[in-house]
Design an enzyme around this catalytic site. Structure first.
Site, mmCIF file in Angstrom:
data_model
loop_
_atom_site.group_PDB
_atom_site.id
_atom_site.type_symbol
_atom_site.label_atom_id
_atom_site.label_comp_id
_atom_site.label_asym_id
_atom_site.label_seq_id
_atom_site.Cartn_x
_atom_site.Cartn_y
_atom_site.Cartn_z
ATOM 1 N N CYS A 1 -21.603 -46.964 38.443
ATOM 2 C CA CYS A 1 -22.861 -46.233 38.537
ATOM 3 C C CYS A 1 -23.639 -46.700 39.766
ATOM 4 C CB CYS A 1 -23.699 -46.376 37.278
ATOM 5 S SG CYS A 1 -24.408 -48.005 37.040
ATOM 6 N N LYS A 2 -24.465 -45.809 40.260
ATOM 7 C CA LYS A 2 -25.346 -46.137 41.373
ATOM 8 C C LYS A 2 -26.754 -46.238 40.804
ATOM 9 C CE LYS A 2 -26.421 -42.996 44.488
ATOM 10 N NZ LYS A 2 -26.356 -42.095 45.652
#
Length: 84
Positions: free
Chosen positions: A39-40
Site C-alpha cells: 500500500c501507498k
C-alpha cells in the site's frame, strides 16, 4: 484506491491512513498464508502505528520510497511479505 486529497497534510495523511487500514483489514481476512500486501500511505501521525500493524501480520515488512518520488513528498510504500 486513493484518498481524495485536499492539500492539507494532516487531513490527507488521516484519509490515507484510514484507506490503508481498511485495505489491511481486508488483506488479513482474504489473503492466504504466504500472501503479500502493498500500500501507498502518506506519512503522518499514524504512519508508525500502521507500519507496526503490517509488521505483525507478515513475516517480512519493508518500507520503500522510489527514487522517482519527490523528496518533499510524504508518500511512501509499506510492503508485507508472507502473511502469517
Amino acid at each position: 484506491m486513493a484518498p481524495a486529497t485536499t492539500g492539507q497534510k494532516h487531513v490527507d495523511a488521516a484519509r490515507s491512513f484510514e484507506l490503508c487500514r481498511t485495505a489491511l483489514s481486508l488483506a488479513e481476512k482474504l489473503l492466504k498464508p504466504g500472501g503479500c500486501f502493498v500500500c501507498k500511505i502518506f506519512q503522518g501521525e499514524s504512519f508508525q502505528a500502521f507500519s507496526e500493524s503490517v509488521k505483525k501480520c507478515f513475516n517480512k515488512h519493508k518500507i520503500f520510497k522510489p527514487q522517482s518520488s519527490r523528496k518533499a513528498s510524504k508518500e511512501i510504500y509499506i510492503i508485507g511479505i508472507g502473511k502469517k
